[in-house]
Write a protein that holds these residues in place. Structure first.
Motif, PDB file in Angstrom:
ATOM      1  N   LEU A  82       0.845  -1.186   0.000  1.00  7.01           N
ATOM      2  CA  LEU A  82       0.000   0.000   0.000  1.00  7.01           C
ATOM      3  C   LEU A  82       0.885   1.242   0.000  1.00  7.01           C
ATOM      4  N   SER A  83       0.860   1.965  -1.099  1.00  9.59           N
ATOM      5  CA  SER A  83       1.679   3.166  -1.231  1.00  9.59           C
ATOM      6  C   SER A  83       1.201   4.252  -0.271  1.00  9.59           C
ATOM      7  N   ASP A  84       2.136   5.073   0.191  1.00  6.66           N
ATOM      8  CA  ASP A  84       1.761   6.187   1.070  1.00  6.66           C
ATOM      9  C   ASP A  84       1.076   7.311   0.292  1.00  6.66           C
ATOM     10  N   LYS A  85       0.976   7.137  -1.039  1.00  7.70           N
ATOM     11  CA  LYS A  85       0.257   8.118  -1.864  1.00  7.70           C
ATOM     12  C   LYS A  85      -1.252   7.869  -1.860  1.00  7.70           C
ATOM     13  N   ILE A  86      -1.667   6.711  -1.358  1.00  2.00           N
ATOM     14  CA  ILE A  86      -3.098   6.388  -1.295  1.00  2.00           C
ATOM     15  C   ILE A  86      -3.722   7.147  -0.126  1.00  2.00           C
ATOM     16  N   PRO A  87      -4.900   7.746  -0.298  1.00  2.00           N
ATOM     17  CA  PRO A  87      -5.568   8.415   0.816  1.00  2.00           C
ATOM     18  C   PRO A  87      -5.750   7.470   2.005  1.00  2.00           C
ATOM     19  N   ALA A  88      -5.632   8.000   3.207  1.00  2.27           N
ATOM     20  CA  ALA A  88      -5.657   7.172   4.417  1.00  2.27           C
ATOM     21  C   ALA A  88      -6.928   6.352   4.538  1.00  2.27           C
ATOM     22  N   ASN A  89      -8.095   6.954   4.210  1.00  2.00           N
ATOM     23  CA  ASN A  89      -9.353   6.212   4.361  1.00  2.00           C
ATOM     24  C   ASN A  89      -9.473   5.080   3.341  1.00  2.00           C
ATOM     25  N   VAL A  90      -8.908   5.281   2.148  1.00  2.00           N
ATOM     26  CA  VAL A  90      -8.897   4.222   1.137  1.00  2.00           C
ATOM     27  C   VAL A  90      -7.974   3.099   1.580  1.00  2.00           C
ATOM     28  N   SER A  91      -6.786   3.478   2.030  1.00  2.00           N
ATOM     29  CA  SER A  91      -5.809   2.500   2.494  1.00  2.00           C
ATOM     30  C   SER A  91      -6.363   1.671   3.649  1.00  2.00           C
ATOM     31  N   GLU A  92      -7.127   2.314   4.531  1.00  2.00           N
ATOM     32  CA  GLU A  92      -7.709   1.602   5.674  1.00  2.00           C
ATOM     33  C   GLU A  92      -8.672   0.515   5.221  1.00  2.00           C
ATOM     34  N   GLN A  93      -9.556   0.815   4.251  1.00  2.00           N
ATOM     35  CA  GLN A  93     -10.513  -0.169   3.765  1.00  2.00           C
ATOM     36  C   GLN A  93      -9.812  -1.335   3.059  1.00  2.00           C
ATOM     37  N   ILE A  94      -8.786  -1.029   2.281  1.00  2.00           N
ATOM     38  CA  ILE A  94      -8.050  -2.089   1.599  1.00  2.00           C
ATOM     39  C   ILE A  94      -7.356  -2.983   2.617  1.00  2.00           C
ATOM     40  N   ASN A  95      -6.755  -2.366   3.628  1.00  2.00           N
ATOM     41  CA  ASN A  95      -6.071  -3.131   4.657  1.00  2.00           C
ATOM     42  C   ASN A  95      -7.046  -4.018   5.428  1.00  2.00           C
ATOM     43  N   LEU A  96      -8.256  -3.516   5.680  1.00  2.00           N
ATOM     44  CA  LEU A  96      -9.275  -4.329   6.343  1.00  2.00           C
ATOM     45  C   LEU A  96      -9.692  -5.503   5.456  1.00  2.00           C
ATOM     46  N   SER A  97      -9.699  -5.293   4.143  1.00  5.15           N
ATOM     47  CA  SER A  97     -10.026  -6.401   3.236  1.00  5.15           C
ATOM     48  C   SER A  97      -8.954  -7.483   3.334  1.00  5.15           C
ATOM     49  N   PHE A  98      -7.689  -7.075   3.483  1.00  2.00           N
ATOM     50  CA  PHE A  98      -6.614  -8.051   3.668  1.00  2.00           C
ATOM     51  C   PHE A  98      -6.865  -8.894   4.923  1.00  2.00           C
ATOM     52  N   SER A  99      -7.359  -8.237   5.973  1.00  2.00           N
ATOM     53  CA  SER A  99      -7.620  -8.948   7.234  1.00  2.00           C
ATOM     54  C   SER A  99      -8.672 -10.033   7.063  1.00  2.00           C
ATOM     55  N   ASN A 100      -9.627  -9.798   6.149  1.00  2.00           N
ATOM     56  CA  ASN A 100     -10.729 -10.745   5.946  1.00  2.00           C
ATOM     57  C   ASN A 100     -10.419 -11.831   4.921  1.00  2.00           C
ATOM     58  N   TYR A 101      -9.333 -11.665   4.162  1.00  2.00           N
ATOM     59  CA  TYR A 101      -9.099 -12.528   3.006  1.00  2.00           C
ATOM     60  C   TYR A 101      -9.060 -14.015   3.354  1.00  2.00           C
ATOM     61  N   PHE A 102      -8.366 -14.394   4.414  1.00  2.00           N
ATOM     62  CA  PHE A 102      -8.185 -15.811   4.718  1.00  2.00           C
ATOM     63  C   PHE A 102      -9.402 -16.443   5.387  1.00  2.00           C
ATOM     64  N   ASP A 103     -10.296 -15.624   5.935  1.00  2.00           N
ATOM     65  CA  ASP A 103     -11.394 -16.178   6.724  1.00  2.00           C
ATOM     66  C   ASP A 103     -12.779 -15.873   6.176  1.00  2.00           C
ATOM     67  N   ASP A 104     -12.967 -14.744   5.486  1.00  2.00           N
ATOM     68  CA  ASP A 104     -14.309 -14.331   5.064  1.00  2.00           C
ATOM     69  C   ASP A 104     -14.219 -13.576   3.737  1.00  2.00           C
TER      70      ASP A 104
END
Length: 220
Positions: A82-104
């Motif tokens: 995740l590049s630091d050029k991505i807006p923080a709120n966008v980066s947060e949602q993408i990172n949360l999707s990573f958290s769900n990838y293996f389980d949901d």
């Protein structure tokens, strides 16, 4: 650490022909000398026996194996940087999707869909348009907003539509496949290149195919 589950004990009673179910947990450490990050891991482990070769005396040699299925990582693993050029709120949602990838996968796909709405906001994509009569028409669905933005940038809109189609599948439990989510991550990573970093040609054909079919690539 691995511990057998009550279901695993039940399978053991019946000679565990489908394997013995366990849960496992542990701590991983990055081997990179400049990192050495610690990550906790937990999930499911299936232990089973495969009968190997038969010895001259008729005895069967058993091979034992364990299959591990990770469900949770903390800190979560990132499927792309995740590049630091991505807006923080966008980066947060993408990172949360990573958290769900293996389980949901459904929640994972929904988080990806949330991220594209935030990307549209950041790109100043209109939420309404004027009709020929001069009245304000608000877009009722995300699809309309993306299509309208396509008049400004067709390439980005095409990527957004592909992600929206896959994200919508996440609203229906069991409909989204691992391959579809991986497609979404490739498209999303390329979209970020187009929108925030630099324009490079990759994944455009995947996005075009999904939009043309109006469904994920694995769907019949």
């Amino acid at each position: 650490m691995t511990k057998i589950t009550p279901t695993g004990k039940h399978m053991e009673y019946y000679n565990y022909d489908q394997g013995i179910e366990h849960v496992f947990s542990g701590i991983l450490q990055c081997k990179n000398a400049d990192c050495k990050e610690l990550v906790t891991i937990s999930g499911q482990c299936l232990k089973d026996i495969v009968y190997g070769k038969e010895l001259p005396d008729g005895q069967l040699v058993e091979d034992r194996f364990s299959d591990y299925f990770p469900k949770y990582f903390y800190p979560n693993l990132r499927l792309f940087k995740l590049s630091d050029k991505i807006p923080a709120n966008v980066s947060e949602q993408i990172n949360l999707s990573f958290s769900n990838y293996f389980d949901d996968l459904s929640s994972c796909a929904n988080r990806i869909r949330n991220s594209i709405e935030l990307i549209l906001d950041d790109l100043k994509a209109p939420k309404w348009k004027k009709t020929n009569a001069g009245k304000i028409h608000k877009f009722k669905v995300l699809h309309q907003r993306i299509e309208h933005y396509g008049k400004r940038n067709k390439n980005i809109a095409n990527h957004l539509l592909a992600l929206k189609i896959i994200g919508n599948e996440g609203s229906h439990v069991g409909n989204v496949a691992t391959e579809d989510v991986l497609d979404a991550y490739e498209i999303l990573e390329q979209l970020i290149e187009f929108a925030y970093i630099k324009e490079t040609k990759r994944i455009a054909e995947i996005a075009k195919e999904i939009v043309t079919r109006n469904k994920p690539r694995t769907a019949e």
